[in-house]
Design an enzyme around this catalytic site. Structure first.
Site, PDB file in Angstrom:
ATOM      1  N   ASP A 151       9.885  -3.378  -0.243  1.00 39.31           N
ATOM      2  CA  ASP A 151       9.784  -3.543   1.207  1.00 39.31           C
ATOM      3  C   ASP A 151      10.776  -2.672   1.969  1.00 39.31           C
ATOM      4  O   ASP A 151      10.404  -1.993   2.930  1.00 39.31           O
ATOM      5  CB  ASP A 151      10.003  -5.018   1.567  1.00 39.31           C
ATOM      6  CG  ASP A 151       9.915  -5.266   3.058  1.00 39.31           C
ATOM      7  OD1 ASP A 151       8.811  -5.533   3.544  1.00 39.31           O
ATOM      8  OD2 ASP A 151      10.961  -5.174   3.740  1.00 39.31           O
ATOM      9  N   SER A 183       6.909  -5.541   5.542  1.00 38.24           N
ATOM     10  CA  SER A 183       5.909  -4.735   4.834  1.00 38.24           C
ATOM     11  C   SER A 183       5.215  -5.554   3.758  1.00 38.24           C
ATOM     12  O   SER A 183       3.991  -5.469   3.579  1.00 38.24           O
ATOM     13  CB  SER A 183       6.564  -3.496   4.228  1.00 38.24           C
ATOM     14  OG  SER A 183       7.186  -2.709   5.218  1.00 38.24           O
ATOM     15  N   ASP A 184       5.972  -6.348   3.027  1.00 39.27           N
ATOM     16  CA  ASP A 184       5.378  -7.235   2.022  1.00 39.27           C
ATOM     17  C   ASP A 184       4.478  -8.278   2.670  1.00 39.27           C
ATOM     18  O   ASP A 184       3.357  -8.533   2.213  1.00 39.27           O
ATOM     19  CB  ASP A 184       6.483  -7.966   1.249  1.00 39.27           C
ATOM     20  CG  ASP A 184       7.033  -7.153   0.096  1.00 39.27           C
ATOM     21  OD1 ASP A 184       6.303  -6.317  -0.451  1.00 39.27           O
ATOM     22  OD2 ASP A 184       8.203  -7.364  -0.258  1.00 39.27           O
ATOM     23  N   LEU A 185       4.978  -8.901   3.727  1.00 36.86           N
ATOM     24  CA  LEU A 185       4.234 -10.002   4.336  1.00 36.86           C
ATOM     25  C   LEU A 185       2.914  -9.529   4.937  1.00 36.86           C
ATOM     26  O   LEU A 185       1.875 -10.175   4.763  1.00 36.86           O
ATOM     27  CB  LEU A 185       5.095 -10.672   5.417  1.00 36.86           C
ATOM     28  CG  LEU A 185       6.348 -11.387   4.906  1.00 36.86           C
ATOM     29  CD1 LEU A 185       7.219 -11.834   6.066  1.00 36.86           C
ATOM     30  CD2 LEU A 185       5.966 -12.577   4.030  1.00 36.86           C
ATOM     31  N   GLY A 188       0.404  -8.763   2.345  1.00 35.55           N
ATOM     32  CA  GLY A 188      -0.220 -10.003   1.895  1.00 35.55           C
ATOM     33  C   GLY A 188      -1.302 -10.475   2.844  1.00 35.55           C
ATOM     34  O   GLY A 188      -2.376 -10.925   2.414  1.00 35.55           O
TER      35      GLY A 188
END
Length: 416
Positions: A151, A183-185, A188
């Site tokens: 991220d 960025s990860d969230l 997802g």
């Protein structure tokens, strides 16, 4: 099943089965969303280790598991089975789960599951209706495909940090990451959206498909108005602190006893706000009469507005803005917003109980469905606590065979 009980799913995805081969955040965030919406999610973890985020603390849950709070944020509504996919016997068990699954989510490096026979080509040959979502840093092709993506790296590489933080010429200026792993969230979230679209396609055609999700692609797509400013207007975005690149005034201001947020989205709101703070003359200034003028003349406008706003107490000005139906507020810290009456009324914070009786607090699914609401069936599981149930109830593994698999280290029951 052993471990968590099996309450009936009531969400819109009830009856959908998800095989979750992901760990850390982007993939688990996606599968948690699917679980909240009623899907049955089977999370595969490495025996003796579990998801990396179980150790990403402090803080840790004060129970026998000592799971990190980080892990708890992304793993409710799942069952955990500890199976060693690097062992051919473990990989075969996972293939059997995939044969009856609707969705697989994985975040291994590109090609990392081929040697185990768990890649899309292998599993879709067994189950042509399978929707298989691969989450990586940079995607399945392109010059960066073999790089690891995290991220923080993506926030910097995507350009996000170039527009986040104070300007370079101000104290504390310089690039800044967002305070959550955005960025990860968002990857997802986009993964869950894409999977739901693929489910709709499968409902029409019977076809499964492979979904290729990349953190970099996702974060660049979120540059939104900032990218459009450059692509269509030649404006190079820069760091503006809490100011908006287009709309003015849309920032923080200092009152007599603290800061407030002012977010005025049109010329009518600007005029009303100027009247409220005792500067009704400002909208008549040719520089400030509309947003097209206010934006390039923002510093001059700020110098005019700040003294008038500084005379107010923050609570009084926020109340006055609310009465005038003007958008404003204060910067809350996390404890304040989680105790806010609006958040309480909306049921955002929820309590769940783990199989050993430990209470875990989570942030619930934000969408409110009138017919098929999200449900909260399982607290974030301890590593491997559902191994026995998954293998015996779902795959029909005998007790003798299960004991042999445990003895060989192919599978494990509770890590803690």
């Amino acid at each position: 099943m052993s471990g968590n009980p099996s309450p009936k799913a009531t969400g819109p995805l009830a009856g959908i089965k998800v095989l979750d081969l992901s760990r850390v955040l982007a993939g688990p965030w996606c599968t948690q969303i699917l679980g909240d919406l009623g899907a049955e999610v089977i999370k595969i973890e490495q025996p003796g280790q579990g998801d990396d985020t179980r150790r990403w603390g402090p803080p840790f849950l004060e129970d026998g598991s000592k799971d990190a709070a980080y892990y708890l944020c992304a793993n409710r509504n799942k069952k955990s089975a500890a199976i060693n996919l690097a062992d051919p016997r473990g990989a075969e068990l996972i293939r059997k789960i995939a044969a009856d699954a609707d969705i697989v989510v994985e975040n291994f490096r590109v090609g990392g599951l081929v040697k185990y026979g768990l890649d899309y080509a292998a599993l879709s040959a067994i189950n042509p209706r399978l929707i298989y979502c691969s989450v990586t840093g940079f995607g399945q092709d392109g010059p960066y495909k073999d790089r690891g993506g995290y991220d923080f790296l993506i926030q910097g590489m995507s350009g996000l940090m170039s527009i986040t933080g104070r300007p370079d010429d101000e104290p504390g200026g310089g690039p800044m990451k967002v305070g959550i792993p955005i960025s990860d969230l968002v990857t997802g979230l986009y993964s869950a959206i894409s999977i739901l679209a693929a489910l709709a396609h499968r409902d029409r055609t019977g076809e499964g498909q492979h979904i290729d999700m990349a953190l970099l692609d996702t974060q660049v797509s979120l540059l939104a108005n900032q990218a459009s400013n450059y692509l269509n207007g030649g404006m190079i975005p820069r760091r503006l602190g809490n100011e908006h690149p287009n709309t003015v005034p849309y920032q923080d201001f200092s009152c007599a006893d603290g800061d407030i947020l002012v977010a005025l989205g049109n010329d009518r709101q600007f005029r009303s706000f100027c009247e409220l703070i005792g500067r009704p003359d400002l909208p008549d200034d040719p520089r400030f009469k509309d947003n097209a003028g206010r934006s390039p003349n923002r510093h001059a406008l700020q110098e005019e507005m700040r003294p008038a706003i500084a005379k107010w107490k923050s609570d009084d000005l926020i109340a006055a803005m609310e009465a005038a139906k003007l958008p404003g507020g204060r910067v809350n810290d996390i404890p304040h917003i989680l105790a806010d009456p609006q958040i309480e009324a909306r049921g955002v914070v929820r309590e769940m109980v783990r199989s050993d009786g430990t209470v875990v607090k989570v942030l619930g699914y934000p969408g409110k469905f009138s017919k098929t609401p999200a449900d909260y069936r399982y607290a974030p599981p301890r590593s491997g606590e559902d191994t026995r149930g998954v293998l015996t109830d779902l795959l029909g593994v005998s007790e003798a065979d299960l004991a042999a698999l445990i003895e060989a280290g192919v599978v494990a029951e509770k890590l803690h």
